[in-house]
Write an enzyme that holds these catalytic residues in place. Structure first.
Site, short mmCIF file in Angstrom:
data_model
loop_
_atom_site.label_atom_id
_atom_site.label_comp_id
_atom_site.label_asym_id
_atom_site.label_seq_id
_atom_site.Cartn_x
_atom_site.Cartn_y
_atom_site.Cartn_z
N GLN A 182 0.83 -1.19 0.00
CA GLN A 182 0.00 0.00 0.00
C GLN A 182 0.87 1.25 0.00
O GLN A 182 1.99 1.23 0.50
CB GLN A 182 -0.93 0.06 1.23
CG GLN A 182 -2.17 -0.80 1.12
CD GLN A 182 -1.90 -2.23 1.52
OE1 GLN A 182 -1.07 -2.48 2.40
NE2 GLN A 182 -2.57 -3.16 0.88
N ASN A 239 -3.44 1.10 -3.86
CA ASN A 239 -2.89 -0.22 -4.13
C ASN A 239 -1.78 -0.10 -5.18
O ASN A 239 -1.73 0.89 -5.93
CB ASN A 239 -3.97 -1.17 -4.65
CG ASN A 239 -4.91 -1.62 -3.57
OD1 ASN A 239 -4.49 -2.04 -2.50
ND2 ASN A 239 -6.21 -1.55 -3.85
N CYS A 255 -6.48 0.80 5.52
CA CYS A 255 -5.23 0.04 5.61
C CYS A 255 -4.73 0.15 7.04
O CYS A 255 -4.20 1.18 7.45
CB CYS A 255 -4.19 0.56 4.63
SG CYS A 255 -2.61 -0.33 4.77
N ASN A 306 -13.31 -1.51 3.57
CA ASN A 306 -13.11 -2.25 2.33
C ASN A 306 -13.71 -3.64 2.53
O ASN A 306 -13.84 -4.12 3.66
CB ASN A 306 -11.63 -2.31 1.93
CG ASN A 306 -10.73 -2.67 3.09
OD1 ASN A 306 -11.19 -3.03 4.17
ND2 ASN A 306 -9.43 -2.59 2.89
N ARG A 309 -7.25 -7.59 -2.43
CA ARG A 309 -7.87 -6.90 -3.57
C ARG A 309 -6.89 -5.88 -4.15
O ARG A 309 -6.43 -4.99 -3.47
CB ARG A 309 -9.15 -6.19 -3.09
CG ARG A 309 -9.91 -5.48 -4.18
CD ARG A 309 -11.12 -4.75 -3.62
NE ARG A 309 -10.75 -3.68 -2.69
CZ ARG A 309 -11.55 -2.67 -2.35
NH1 ARG A 309 -12.77 -2.60 -2.84
NH2 ARG A 309 -11.14 -1.75 -1.50
N GLY A 355 -3.39 -5.56 7.83
CA GLY A 355 -4.08 -5.19 9.05
C GLY A 355 -5.59 -5.26 8.93
O GLY A 355 -6.27 -5.86 9.77
N SER A 356 -6.15 -4.68 7.86
CA SER A 356 -7.60 -4.70 7.72
C SER A 356 -8.12 -6.12 7.47
O SER A 356 -9.22 -6.47 7.93
CB SER A 356 -8.06 -3.75 6.60
OG SER A 356 -7.62 -4.19 5.34
#
Length: 269
Positions: free
Chosen positions: A46, A64, A73, A150, A202, A211-212
């Site tokens: 990222q 991205n 993120c 997301n 993605r 992390g997410s």
């Protein structure tokens, strides 16, 4: 154009930070793709662009490596927080992302925590293409879905070593049920407080961590009744901790570490 940058990682989930406070924001999809190329650019999972903000220490925009924007993120948010807390000499800071205002704090062991906000569990908020129970989707393997800003799709498997993430991930990312595409997780529950996680991200492929995605995987595991409210998530690159009480914000905690800093040249305008 030249741009100064800092590169960091969170258990192998690498990201670059470009601080543009007090300046214009030159990052476009083309620039993000150029920077994200691991052969001719810097390379990252990222990109975080740090901007001025009236109601927080800074605003962060994420990209991205394929040049698509993303809304959340956890790793890069914690990286930006780490740098700005060092800059201001504080142990707490508030940052604005597409998730809203996120509070970050420094905790023991040089770790940084971020409250990622409450997950979105309704089908329209993920989003899905039709009204469905997001705890069990009509896809082979019966995954669960949620959004952490997301979209996330979580499969629970008996043996994660038997899952070919690189083969399965691309098709699942663009499954018709996910009009905005989705992150894909494969989770092996080791016990109620520990999981093993592998990810198809993605717009990014297979990272060492995310992390997410850690947050989304734990949220879906708790919703399925498989996990307690505090879980250690073992990714390919290391271990993070996720806490969720089933109602409020999701707390993500782990180390963030600098790798390098410098200036990148010949960025297209």
């Amino acid at each position: 154009m030249t741009l100064p940058f800092v590169k960091m990682h969170a258990h192998g989930d690498d990201f670059i930070i470009i601080d543009r406070r007090g300046q214009d924001d030159p990052i476009t999809a083309q620039v993000a793709r150029c920077l994200g190329n691991r052969h001719t650019g810097i390379g990252f999972n990222q990109l975080a662009v740090v901007l001025d903000c009236a109601d927080a220490a800074a605003r962060i925009k994420f990209w991205n490596p394929n040049g698509t924007p993303l809304e959340a993120c956890g790793s890069a948010t914690r990286g930006v927080a780490d740098r700005l807390m060092q800059e201001t000499g504080t142990d707490s800071i508030v940052l604005r992302t597409e998730r809203g205002l996120l509070t970050c704090v420094r905790v023991a062991g040089q770790r940084v925590s971020v409250n990622m906000g409450a997950p979105s569990l309704d089908w329209a908020a993920v989003p899905l293409a039709e009204p469905l129970d997001t705890r069990t989707l009509p896809i082979s393997g019966s995954p669960a879905a949620c959004s952490m800003g997301n979209p996330h799709c979580t499969f629970f498997v008996e043996d994660i070593a038997a899952v070919d993430v690189e083969a399965l991930g691309p098709a699942l990312e663009v499954h018709p049920l996910f009009p905005a595409r989705t992150n894909v997780h494969f989770v092996q529950v080791l016990d109620r407080r520990h999981i093993r996680l592998r990810i198809w991200e993605r717009g990014g492929g297979v990272p060492l961590g995310s992390g997410s995605c850690c947050c989304g995987a734990v949220v879906n595991g708790i919703r399925r009744g498989l996990l307690d409210d505090t879980v250690e998530v073992h990714c390919d690159g290391g271990t993070l901790t996720v806490q969720w009480d089933g109602q409020g914000g999701v707390l993500l905690t782990g180390r963030v570490e600098p790798i390098m800093q410098g200036t990148v040249y010949a960025i297209p305008v």
